[in-house]
Design an enzyme around this catalytic site. Sequence first.
Site, PDB file in Angstrom:
ATOM      1  N   GLU A 256       0.887  -1.174   0.000  1.00 16.11           N
ATOM      2  CA  GLU A 256       0.000   0.000   0.000  1.00 16.11           C
ATOM      3  C   GLU A 256       0.917   1.214   0.000  1.00 16.11           C
ATOM      4  O   GLU A 256       1.499   1.582   1.011  1.00 16.11           O
ATOM      5  CB  GLU A 256      -0.923  -0.045   1.221  1.00 16.11           C
ATOM      6  N   CYS A 295      -1.312   8.757   3.083  1.00 17.59           N
ATOM      7  CA  CYS A 295      -1.166   8.136   1.772  1.00 17.59           C
ATOM      8  C   CYS A 295      -2.398   8.349   0.917  1.00 17.59           C
ATOM      9  O   CYS A 295      -2.345   8.208  -0.309  1.00 17.59           O
ATOM     10  CB  CYS A 295      -0.888   6.648   1.927  1.00 17.59           C
TER      11      CYS A 295
END
Length: 673
Positions: A256, A295
């Site tokens: 990720e 993120c």
Amino acid sequence: MKPLESYVQDRWIAPRGVMTDIRSAITGDTVARIGTTVDDFAAVLHHARSVGGPALRAMTFQERARILKSLAEIIIARKEELYELSFDTGATRTDGWIDIEGGAGTFFAYSSRGRRELPDDTIVIEGAVEPLSKRGTFVGEHVLTPLQGAALHINSFNFPVWGMLEKLAPTLLAGMPAIVKPASATAYVAEAAFRMLIEADLLPNGALQLIIGPTGDIFDHLGGQDVVSFTGSASTAEKLQRHPVVARESVRFIAERDSLNAAVLAPDAVPGMPEFDLFIREIVREMTVKAGQKCTAIRRAFVPVAVLDAAEDALKAALSKIVVGDPRAEGVKMGALVSVAQRDDVREKIEILSREARIVFGDPARVDTSGNAAKGAFLSPVLLRCDRPGEASRVHDCEPFGPVATLMPYSDLSEAVTLVNRGNGSLVMSLFTYDPAVAREVLSGSGAFHGRLLVVDRDCAKESTGHGSPLPPLVHGGPGRAGGGEEMGGLRGVFHYMQRTALQGSPRMLAGVTRNWMAGAPERREGAHPFRLKFGEVEPGKTLVTEPRTITLDDIEHFAHFTGDTFYAHMDEEAAAANPFFGSRVAHGYLLLSFAAGLFVDPAPGPVLANYGLDNLRFVKPVKPGDSIRVQLTAKSKTPRKPEYGEVRWAVTLTNQNDETVATYELLTMNAM
């Protein structure tokens, strides 16, 4: 100052050798120290595989789910300790809430999901039985069993609690031990939360280990039963994924990675419309929550060219109200970046973007703050504007991991989709529109480039969790630049840590192996009526076959008038005869269900507390006046729900006088313990 310790092989290990200071993002003071703690990483993995793994796999999903709930309650009970530590990472109280209580919430969510949807067993049946032979003596089905290795979790600095717990929740529920490696910059918060999990003494030995400091040669000792779950930069992920052992052993690698997430203001969302205001609010929130160190944060904001100036003015007005400073101080809306080094990196990225875009708000070199601007890692929110995004490249591939976004125009929706896709894959994209046709066009053109698409409008805005909030029921990950991985996603995240196996054999064998009855497996018809049995007394295969009941025309007409369902196929012979499915009047499907219940129930008070519902109902063949029906009721599986009762799933088959199946479904009852 606190020297951070690792927890390996069920004991805490103090650091030694050269120590590295971890400094407060607010004051610059040392808040923790890190050194070398672990020498033998092969032993760490061996302990997880040989001690933690077998102990976890011996537990059922229900048992593991209950542990997750208890651990979440402990985090909530001690959350103030974590909030106090979190302030030094630069996080405000709101930022800390997302990290700390959001992390506990993920444990709660997976506990609930496990107790609702997973069996009181150590394996999972996935999907329906697949017939593989004409006579039904050879069948197949897919089952999932926990991997027998260790899960290595490598976490980013921005969410030291949530980032750890959102990986641990599906891992532990799956029955796999985990080795946690937090990022050094905020490891003191992660270590504190980890200690709470260990001190609870709810997990078996070897289930959890923590590595503070270098990971040494741990990758050299990975194997095909292990899983690596990574969160962080694209460059680090690429380096780890290229490790020869990962390739040779086919180690599962869930990445990720940071991505250039986008938000699009649709052409219908003009100034004055709710969606325009929601767009402005979300951009500002994503720039300033966690000081933009997410993120999922919005890095690129696209608007129709006609409203570019209006969007810029609105964003600058909203950003001017953001108070930057010590997150402990009242009125502060944005804290600091996690470290001075991180702040300097963001400044460098802003300079790169400035070659194609101009700064319209904020000054990377100066910030008005109530904190210590000289020693803290404070940075002003910075908004850039790029008027020719189609000719630019850096705005589509350079990410400043901080409170920075670039505003860009598009001429039509097709160009907007093209520009968004130039990010080459992201975790999430947001679209602000009130037009479903626009949303469908964007999904069709850009869905393949994003792990999540959030459509924001006035209807969902009050309850929407926003662009930057990954949620336990939905996948968190994305294609391409975002890493190609998926985390959470409900049970999808659990199944990352399990092996799918196609199981083949006879119905008797497969039913015995999975402890779930299937057609063709042995039935037990002797003994008491099934509804006389308590939850613990019901065994898969317990069967009742009823006497037949004939369906009359009077039954059909009475049911029609009593319920109001006078559909022509039940009441009009001529119209029903013209129907290619029936050819004559037929009984109501729900009449058949009602009569079936009348045939198989035992009416006296007993262990069956309630009819909980039915699944997978199919009406296979019509029943006409003069036909008879018979019911077979067979216990298929059972799952405890509360200390007082559990759920029993029954396979129900209705057949006619010719032994032809006319209806099938699965009945759910709640039976007393």
